[in-house]
Design an enzyme around this catalytic site. Structure first.
Site, PDB file in Angstrom:
ATOM      1  N   PHE A 140       0.850  -1.194   0.000  1.00 26.32           N
ATOM      2  CA  PHE A 140       0.000   0.000   0.000  1.00 26.32           C
ATOM      3  C   PHE A 140       0.880   1.236   0.000  1.00 26.32           C
ATOM      4  O   PHE A 140       1.750   1.384   0.853  1.00 26.32           O
ATOM      5  CB  PHE A 140      -0.929   0.031   1.220  1.00 26.32           C
ATOM      6  CG  PHE A 140      -1.893   1.180   1.162  1.00 26.32           C
ATOM      7  CD1 PHE A 140      -3.021   1.115   0.364  1.00 26.32           C
ATOM      8  CD2 PHE A 140      -1.647   2.354   1.866  1.00 26.32           C
ATOM      9  CE1 PHE A 140      -3.899   2.195   0.283  1.00 26.32           C
ATOM     10  CE2 PHE A 140      -2.523   3.436   1.786  1.00 26.32           C
ATOM     11  CZ  PHE A 140      -3.649   3.350   0.991  1.00 26.32           C
ATOM     12  N   ASP A 225       9.122   2.682   1.651  1.00 25.94           N
ATOM     13  CA  ASP A 225       7.945   3.402   2.116  1.00 25.94           C
ATOM     14  C   ASP A 225       7.806   3.133   3.614  1.00 25.94           C
ATOM     15  O   ASP A 225       7.346   2.060   4.016  1.00 25.94           O
ATOM     16  CB  ASP A 225       6.716   2.933   1.337  1.00 25.94           C
ATOM     17  CG  ASP A 225       5.433   3.602   1.819  1.00 25.94           C
ATOM     18  OD1 ASP A 225       5.457   4.241   2.898  1.00 25.94           O
ATOM     19  OD2 ASP A 225       4.409   3.491   1.115  1.00 25.94           O
ATOM     20  N   LYS A 254       2.453   9.606   8.294  1.00 26.82           N
ATOM     21  CA  LYS A 254       1.647   9.248   9.472  1.00 26.82           C
ATOM     22  C   LYS A 254       2.128   9.847  10.808  1.00 26.82           C
ATOM     23  O   LYS A 254       1.656  10.892  11.197  1.00 26.82           O
ATOM     24  CB  LYS A 254       1.495   7.724   9.548  1.00 26.82           C
ATOM     25  CG  LYS A 254       0.619   7.198   8.401  1.00 26.82           C
ATOM     26  CD  LYS A 254       0.055   5.825   8.663  1.00 26.82           C
ATOM     27  CE  LYS A 254      -1.100   5.503   7.733  1.00 26.82           C
ATOM     28  NZ  LYS A 254      -0.724   4.939   6.438  1.00 26.82           N
TER      29      LYS A 254
HETATM   30  C1  LIG Z   1      -0.998   5.210   5.039  1.00 23.54           C
HETATM   31  C2  LIG Z   1       0.060   4.815   4.084  1.00 23.54           C
HETATM   32  C3  LIG Z   1       0.283   5.535   2.894  1.00 23.54           C
HETATM   33  C4  LIG Z   1      -0.610   6.674   2.454  1.00 23.54           C
HETATM   34  O1  LIG Z   1      -0.559   7.762   3.315  1.00 23.54           O
HETATM   35  P1  LIG Z   1      -1.691   8.911   3.176  1.00 23.54           P
HETATM   36  O2  LIG Z   1      -1.282   9.923   4.192  1.00 23.54           O
HETATM   37  O3  LIG Z   1      -2.991   8.233   3.470  1.00 23.54           O
HETATM   38  O4  LIG Z   1      -1.633   9.407   1.788  1.00 23.54           O
HETATM   39  C5  LIG Z   1       1.340   5.159   2.104  1.00 23.54           C
HETATM   40  N1  LIG Z   1       2.133   4.139   2.435  1.00 23.54           N
HETATM   41  C6  LIG Z   1       1.951   3.412   3.564  1.00 23.54           C
HETATM   42  C7  LIG Z   1       2.904   2.316   3.894  1.00 23.54           C
HETATM   43  C8  LIG Z   1       0.898   3.716   4.411  1.00 23.54           C
HETATM   44  O5  LIG Z   1       0.695   2.986   5.518  1.00 23.54           O
END
Ligand SMILES: *Cc1c(COP(=O)(O)O)cnc(C)c1O
Length: 403
Positions: A140, A225, A254
């Site tokens: 994700f 990420d 986050k």
């Molecule tokens: C939550 C998340 C995102 C997206 O972040 P947003 O602030 O919702 O755009 C991207 N990568 C990972 C691993 C995430 O957990």
């Protein structure tokens, strides 16, 4: 319409684009790891706003930073720089592998910047045909069209096409599968060191090291990420520090602002050097308010006391979950790192994470799921031990209702 009906849960179904299905109660106030709803019902927060409120609700250091900056300077745009952004960038550089920082406002935006940079670096330094991005099933990376296409869950990207091209997905933790698709036209491998939304699945150390080696062999960039796994969540400031594998580009969001929207992309001088004014940008990215709060969050989180306390809290979580499981046999496995914890449901309770989640809310506990089979916990990194105990008592009650 009275004010009361305007802010009732029913209003959600009338006024908000129906892309979420929020809980039946509306939180109105929070303090530490406790939250209260409109009726005054109290909840223990094991969800942390999806791994965001890493210092709980209304942490005094963050409130003070927000107040101070709020009375000083809110926004000037990137036509000007500002002191909080420069301070935060320097602190992130001092704490990591990075030499350069790009600020944005969300995880998706930080990833969008990362993927654009990886493509741009390859086309500038190598060839315009070096555009292939290798990513992983169940990954994700956000909801912009590029990031959702790099993400490995077609249910999130189907129907929004045409999708950006030259993105290949292979199974996570399967180095042979990466070897089979990587070539000299590959510009980047994009990976979460711990898949979060995909079920709280940590990468195998040999897998991440293997990705590093493959990137080096093919002059591709390794992008981590760490939007969910970063900022202390794993027990170290960033998860890559557990693995001893250094990426070329890292994204964080986050927990970075502890609840104030802010994200960052970190990279090296060499990679940053292909960029020039006008190549990429954002209006709000690096604004003084967000950076002042993130600076305060980083100062609190990146201390030996807070980082050491994360592993201690994880032990309390795991012990409590094991005790519950000894009675109810609902879990088959506990996974994750630090205070990103996934509890996989056993065969008998397959696909029922949502039921446990709803029952937990009824028992005064906010928690998360990660897909239909995994209960996910991402509490404050400084949650009181007494709050963990109380939350676990509520979880046990909830599990007793379902199991
Ligand atoms: C939550 C998340 C995102 C997206 O972040 P947003 O602030 O919702 O755009 C991207 N990568 C990972 C691993 C995430 O957990």
């Amino acid at each position: 319409m009275t004010e009361k009906t305007a802010v009732s849960r029913d209003a959600f179904d009338r006024v908000i684009l129906p892309v979420y299905s929020p809980a039946k109660f509306i939180p109105v106030r929070g303090k530490g790891s406790r939250v209260w709803d409109q009726q005054g019902t109290e909840y223990i927060d094991f969800a942390g706003g999806i791994a965001v409120t890493a210092l709980g609700h209304c942490h005094p250091a963050l409130v003070a930073a927000l107040h101070k900056q709020g009375e000083t300077l809110w926004h000037v745009s990137n036509v000007f720089t500002n002191e909080p952004a420069l301070r935060l960038a320097q602190k992130l550089i001092d704490a990591t592998f990075a030499d350069r920082v790009f600020f944005a406002n969300s995880g998706a935006e930080a990833n969008e910047a990362a993927f654009k940079l990886a493509r741009y670096y390859a086309s500038s330094k190598h060839s315009p045909y070096k555009s292939k991005i290798i990513a992983f099933h169940n990954a994700f990376h956000g909801r912009t069209l590029f990031t959702v296409s790099v993400g490995g869950q077609p249910k999130y990207s189907d129907g929004f096409g045409p999708k950006p091209a030259d993105i290949v997905h292979v199974p996570f933790n399967d180095l042979a599968a990466v070897k089979a698709v990587i070539d000299d036209h590959t510009c980047a491998i994009v990976v979460e060191p711990i898949q979060g939304e995909g079920g709280v699945v940590p990468a195998d150390p040999a897998f991440l090291q293997g990705l590093r080696d493959l990137c080096d062999q093919h002059q591709a960039l390794l992008v981590f990420d760490e939007v969910q796994s970063g900022m202390g969540r794993s027990g170290k400031l960033f998860s890559y520090m557990h693995y001893g594998v250094t990426p070329d580009i890292l994204t964080t969001a986050k927990a970075l602002g502890g609840g104030f929207p802010v994200s960052a992309m970190l990279t090296t001088e060499e990679i940053a050097s292909v960029m020039s004014p006008g190549k990429h940008g954002t209006t709000y990215g690096g604004n003084p308010l967000a950076c002042a709060v993130a600076e305060a969050a980083l100062e609190v989180i990146n201390t030996p006391e807070v980082l050491a306390g994360i592993e201690e809290r994880r032990q309390q979580f795991i012990q409590a979950l094991e005790a519950i499981n000894a009675k109810y046999h609902v879990f088959s496995e506990f996974r994750g790192q630090g205070l990103l914890i996934g509890a996989e449901l056993s065969e008998k309770y397959k696909n029922r994470a949502g039921e446990f989640h709803t029952a937990a809310a009824e028992c005064g506990l906010m928690m998360l799921v990660a897909g239909p089979n995994v209960m996910r916990f991402a509490p404050s990194l400084v949650i009181d031990f007494a709050d963990i105990a109380e939350g676990m008592a509520r979880l046990e009650k909830a599990i007793g209702m379902v199991a």
